[in-house]
Design an enzyme around this catalytic site. Structure first.
Site, PDB file in Angstrom:
ATOM      1  N   GLU A  14      -6.205   4.407  -3.904  1.00 46.38           N
ATOM      2  CA  GLU A  14      -6.424   5.815  -4.243  1.00 46.38           C
ATOM      3  C   GLU A  14      -6.798   6.655  -3.022  1.00 46.38           C
ATOM      4  O   GLU A  14      -7.611   7.582  -3.118  1.00 46.38           O
ATOM      5  CB  GLU A  14      -7.516   5.954  -5.319  1.00 46.38           C
ATOM      6  CG  GLU A  14      -6.977   6.142  -6.699  1.00 46.38           C
ATOM      7  CD  GLU A  14      -5.652   6.842  -6.689  1.00 46.38           C
ATOM      8  OE1 GLU A  14      -5.579   7.957  -6.158  1.00 46.38           O
ATOM      9  OE2 GLU A  14      -4.673   6.277  -7.192  1.00 46.38           O
TER      10      GLU A  14
HETATM   11  C1  FAD Z   1      -4.523  -3.889  -5.480  1.00 42.57           C
HETATM   12  C2  FAD Z   1      -3.865  -2.603  -5.118  1.00 42.57           C
HETATM   13  C3  FAD Z   1      -3.502  -1.719  -6.104  1.00 42.57           C
HETATM   14  C4  FAD Z   1      -2.858  -0.527  -5.780  1.00 42.57           C
HETATM   15  N1  FAD Z   1      -2.413   0.302  -6.771  1.00 42.57           N
HETATM   16  C5  FAD Z   1      -1.574   1.321  -6.454  1.00 42.57           C
HETATM   17  C6  FAD Z   1      -0.896   2.056  -7.469  1.00 42.57           C
HETATM   18  O1  FAD Z   1      -1.105   1.858  -8.665  1.00 42.57           O
HETATM   19  N2  FAD Z   1      -0.009   2.998  -7.087  1.00 42.57           N
HETATM   20  C7  FAD Z   1       0.263   3.272  -5.785  1.00 42.57           C
HETATM   21  O2  FAD Z   1       1.108   4.117  -5.516  1.00 42.57           O
HETATM   22  N3  FAD Z   1      -0.376   2.610  -4.796  1.00 42.57           N
HETATM   23  C8  FAD Z   1      -1.277   1.644  -5.093  1.00 42.57           C
HETATM   24  N4  FAD Z   1      -1.906   0.943  -4.102  1.00 42.57           N
HETATM   25  C9  FAD Z   1      -1.685   1.327  -2.720  1.00 42.57           C
HETATM   26  C10 FAD Z   1      -2.910   1.965  -2.070  1.00 42.57           C
HETATM   27  O3  FAD Z   1      -3.158   3.226  -2.604  1.00 42.57           O
HETATM   28  C11 FAD Z   1      -2.681   1.956  -0.553  1.00 42.57           C
HETATM   29  O4  FAD Z   1      -2.776   0.610  -0.132  1.00 42.57           O
HETATM   30  C12 FAD Z   1      -3.652   2.827   0.199  1.00 42.57           C
HETATM   31  O5  FAD Z   1      -3.437   4.173  -0.114  1.00 42.57           O
HETATM   32  C13 FAD Z   1      -3.551   2.638   1.715  1.00 42.57           C
HETATM   33  O6  FAD Z   1      -2.230   2.637   2.146  1.00 42.57           O
HETATM   34  P1  FAD Z   1      -1.710   1.441   3.062  1.00 42.57           P
HETATM   35  O7  FAD Z   1      -2.091   0.179   2.411  1.00 42.57           O
HETATM   36  O8  FAD Z   1      -0.273   1.650   3.371  1.00 42.57           O
HETATM   37  O9  FAD Z   1      -2.560   1.592   4.392  1.00 42.57           O
HETATM   38  P2  FAD Z   1      -2.180   2.519   5.649  1.00 42.57           P
HETATM   39  O10 FAD Z   1      -1.830   3.871   5.166  1.00 42.57           O
HETATM   40  O11 FAD Z   1      -1.210   1.810   6.500  1.00 42.57           O
HETATM   41  O12 FAD Z   1      -3.584   2.610   6.389  1.00 42.57           O
HETATM   42  C14 FAD Z   1      -4.061   1.574   7.242  1.00 42.57           C
HETATM   43  C15 FAD Z   1      -5.406   2.005   7.819  1.00 42.57           C
HETATM   44  O13 FAD Z   1      -5.233   3.187   8.612  1.00 42.57           O
HETATM   45  C16 FAD Z   1      -6.132   4.191   8.189  1.00 42.57           C
HETATM   46  N5  FAD Z   1      -5.525   5.507   8.354  1.00 42.57           N
HETATM   47  C17 FAD Z   1      -4.308   5.914   7.970  1.00 42.57           C
HETATM   48  N6  FAD Z   1      -4.124   7.213   8.274  1.00 42.57           N
HETATM   49  C18 FAD Z   1      -5.267   7.635   8.849  1.00 42.57           C
HETATM   50  C19 FAD Z   1      -5.716   8.881   9.375  1.00 42.57           C
HETATM   51  N7  FAD Z   1      -4.960   9.963   9.348  1.00 42.57           N
HETATM   52  N8  FAD Z   1      -6.963   8.937   9.887  1.00 42.57           N
HETATM   53  C20 FAD Z   1      -7.757   7.854   9.899  1.00 42.57           C
HETATM   54  N9  FAD Z   1      -7.379   6.656   9.414  1.00 42.57           N
HETATM   55  C21 FAD Z   1      -6.142   6.551   8.901  1.00 42.57           C
HETATM   56  C22 FAD Z   1      -6.414   3.878   6.729  1.00 42.57           C
HETATM   57  O14 FAD Z   1      -7.635   4.464   6.292  1.00 42.57           O
HETATM   58  C23 FAD Z   1      -6.431   2.357   6.754  1.00 42.57           C
HETATM   59  O15 FAD Z   1      -7.698   1.912   7.129  1.00 42.57           O
HETATM   60  C24 FAD Z   1      -2.610  -0.216  -4.411  1.00 42.57           C
HETATM   61  C25 FAD Z   1      -3.015  -1.099  -3.408  1.00 42.57           C
HETATM   62  C26 FAD Z   1      -3.612  -2.284  -3.739  1.00 42.57           C
HETATM   63  C27 FAD Z   1      -3.979  -3.234  -2.636  1.00 42.57           C
END
Ligand code: FAD
Length: 596
Positions: A443
């Site tokens: 989220e």
């Molecule tokens: C169990 C689970 C359930 C989920 N359920 C859903 C769902 O129902 N629907 C859905 O669409 N998604 C879902 N997700 C996805 C989830 O919302 C994302 O994993 C999350 O938003 C982070 O995206 P990412 O994993 O690609 O990390 P990334 O976006 O690659 O981020 C990696 C790191 O970089 C940091 N970062 C990125 N941009 C910035 C910035 N501008 N400034 C500072 N730090 C930054 C982040 O905070 C993080 O620490 C789920 C994930 C999991 C693991």
């Protein structure tokens, strides 16, 4: 196996003694008939469902997990989940706070907030199946066409169908502007959507007859980035005009993630192969429409950690009273036993009280915010609605990030109370820790929440929303400023309020010079604001507890002791956080990336 007792007394204390909820709700035409008796009976029955039906499935659901049949793409949820869901639907729980026009019961959101906290304590993984339906309902309610509303909202209200949010793709999580899924317009006004989504919670399961996916994708020729994303509603089974189910749509689960926690919830890779959907809201404005769902989900995630904090606390407190190890440093407290119960040790109490304070502070803030949502949705006064909406916008990222960071700290502390036994599966404590960890990530990560708070919600409107909320705190400080017994709370609260004002101005100035300064301070800043909120709510609770302390009811004694613990042991963290927030960008950026 962990036990769970719904904290109904604390909820009633907040509803009737601190927040004056009945009077506020009754002022809203939609809730003119609400009374404490109705709310109490919902809390009692809801608590029973949580404690007796869902909680016993938590540990087993974690162990069993979900299974995918690759041939049929069907997902089987753990034993008992389906029956519990049927009972939930039969009880009319999905529509508790949904509008009567779509078959809901129209009860205030604050009642649903309490119910959901209990469900999260009992079984977070299970509660994510119906949990996502609330946000899907809200997004369709706000942005759907009349036909879409008629088709989907009654079924989401009744729980016959569940919802999902399909945003994430393997290369795009935080940065949704990178999204690749495509939507091709068809001659009949529908769209064919193709793409691969990952991490979709409750994307496939066996609890409901249909699943309503809200999917983000790009239209042909869409502008690059986040301004070119549109929102579509894509049902698992197509729906005929009369509401009956038609053909299986080509959106299916192609894999289940193996993960650290919430094993009972299916986290799905979803493949769309020309799946049929319809546009929700305007073309290219999908992110805006989706934000309705995302904001609801952010509050929901904060509430998940509140639930986990409460249940972890309850079990750790019970354990600490029974487990005997060592003697109290000041001499035996249970001389009849070979050792004292560990609750005599100050540091065990620190761990327990940390969890208790985070649960009670969080509950007060979550219920206050739910009352603001009721006002935002149901007040007949436009200014009141606008003010409430501003407060909710400000508090949403704090609830998401502060509660979930606290949930991680609290569940870990409660596991520690169990010593090695907490690390073993059967105690249930290590499951709470694992389940709590995801809440800081999905989220929008907690970093993203902090950027939203400082960058958009505070600096983005020149501090207007913060000033408005701060004025409530200032008014309380003014009102209680001369009450002798309240000084221990009012003085630190007022002092922190002043510091936040100064820090906000300072960060605003720095951000003018270099926008990265926001990123350097945001996480500290959110935690400082979280503490300001908790200090305010603990002071309000302490005021009531002080007035009732001679009543002989131990509830008030405990409330006061918890408030004092919070002020003495947790709030001082803000001094270090302010210092860290002021340290700025240099210590973070000095080292060249190649040196990492
Ligand atoms: C169990 C689970 C359930 C989920 N359920 C859903 C769902 O129902 N629907 C859905 O669409 N998604 C879902 N997700 C996805 C989830 O919302 C994302 O994993 C999350 O938003 C982070 O995206 P990412 O994993 O690609 O990390 P990334 O976006 O690659 O981020 C990696 C790191 O970089 C940091 N970062 C990125 N941009 C910035 C910035 N501008 N400034 C500072 N730090 C930054 C982040 O905070 C993080 O620490 C789920 C994930 C999991 C693991």
């Amino acid at each position: 196996m962990p036990q769970y007792t719904p904290p109904i007394r604390d909820m009633q204390f907040l509803l009737y003694e601190v927040l004056d909820a009945i009077a506020q709700l009754k002022a809203q035409p939609a809730h003119a008939e609400i009374d404490a008796q109705t709310i109490n009976s919902v809390l009692e029955e809801g608590g029973k469902f949580a404690a007796e039906v869902l909680a016993p499935l938590n540990l087993s659901g974690d162990r069993e997990g979900c299974t995918l049949d690759r041939a049929t793409h069907a997902v089987r949820t753990p034993k008992g989940f389906k029956e519990a869901y049927a009972q939930y639907v039969l009880g009319g729980w999905p529509g508790l706070s949904k509008g009567a026009e779509y078959g809901g019961q129209g009860l205030p959101v604050i009642v649903n907030q309490c119910f959901n906290e209990m469900l999260n304590s009992a079984n977070q993984a299970w509660n994510m199946y119906p949990g996502l339906s609330h946000g899907a309902h809200a997004a369709l309610h706000a942005h759907g066409t009349p036909e879409q509303k008629a088709m989907y909202l009654p079924k989401l209200s009744s729980g016959a169908w569940t919802g999902t949010m399909c945003l994430t793709e393997s290369h795009c999580g935080t940065d949704l502007g990178l999204m690749r899924s495509k939507a091709e317009p068809q001659a009949d006004g529908t769209y064919r959507i193709t793409g691969q989504k990952i991490f979709i919670s409750a994307g496939e399961h066996d609890l409901a007859e249909n699943i309503v996916h809200l999917v983000l994708a790009r239209l042909p020729g869409a502008p690059a980035g986040s301004k070119g994303i549109s929102l579509f509603v894509v049902p698992k089974f197509l729906v005929h005009a009369d509401g009956s189910l038609g053909a299986r749509n080509s959106i299916f689960c192609s894999g289940l993630e193996e993960k650290m926690g919430i094993h009972g919830n299916s986290t799905c890779q979803m493949t769309l192969e020309g799946a049929i959907g319809s546009l929700v809201g305007e073309p290219h404005k999908g992110l805006h429409a989706m934000f309705v769902m995302m904001n609801a989900a952010r509050l929901g995630v904060g509430n998940q950690s509140l639930g986990l904090t409460e249940v972890a606390y309850q079990n750790a407190a019970a354990y600490a009273k029974e487990r005997i190890q060592m003697r109290s440093l000041s001499g035996p407290k249970a001389p009849e036993q070979p050792a004292d119960p560990i609750i005599v040790h100050p540091d065990v109490r620190r761990m327990l009280l940390t969890a208790r304070a985070y649960a009670e502070g969080g509950r007060a803030m979550a219920m206050y915010t739910a009352l603001q949502i009721d006002c935002m949705l149901a007040s007949d006064d436009e200014d009141e609605r606008k003010n409430a909406a501003d407060t909710v916008a400000l508090l949403t990222p704090i609830i998401k990030a502060f509660f979930t960071d606290n949930g991680w700290i609290a569940t870990s502390a409660c596991m520690q109370v169990y010593g090695g036994h907490g690390y073993i599966h059967g105690s249930g404590m290590e499951q709470f820790v694992r389940d709590a960890r995801i809440n800081m990530i999905y989220e929008g990560t907690n970093t993203v929440q902090s950027l939203d708070l400082l960058g958009r919600k505070v600096l983005g409107d020149n501090g207007a929303k913060l000033k408005k909320f701060g004025a409530q705190i200032a008014a309380f400080v003014e009102e209680q400023g001369t009450v002798e017994s309240m000084q221990e709370f009012i003085n630190p609260l007022a002092e922190l309020g002043d510091k936040v004002t100064k820090l906000t101005t300072e960060l605003g100035m720095k951000a003018f010079g270099n926008a990265d300064e926001v990123g350097a301070a945001a996480v500290d800043y959110l935690r400082i604001l979280g503490h300001l909120c908790f200090a305010y709510f603990f002071a309000r609770m302490a005021k009531v507890a002080l007035a009732k302390k001679d009543s002989g009811d131990p509830f008030y004694t405990a409330k006061l002791a918890t408030a004092r613990f919070y002020y003495a042991k947790l709030l001082p963290e803000t001094a270090a956080l302010i210092r860290s927030a002021r340290a700025g960008l240099a210590p973070l950026m000095e080292m060249d990336a190649v040196l990492f």
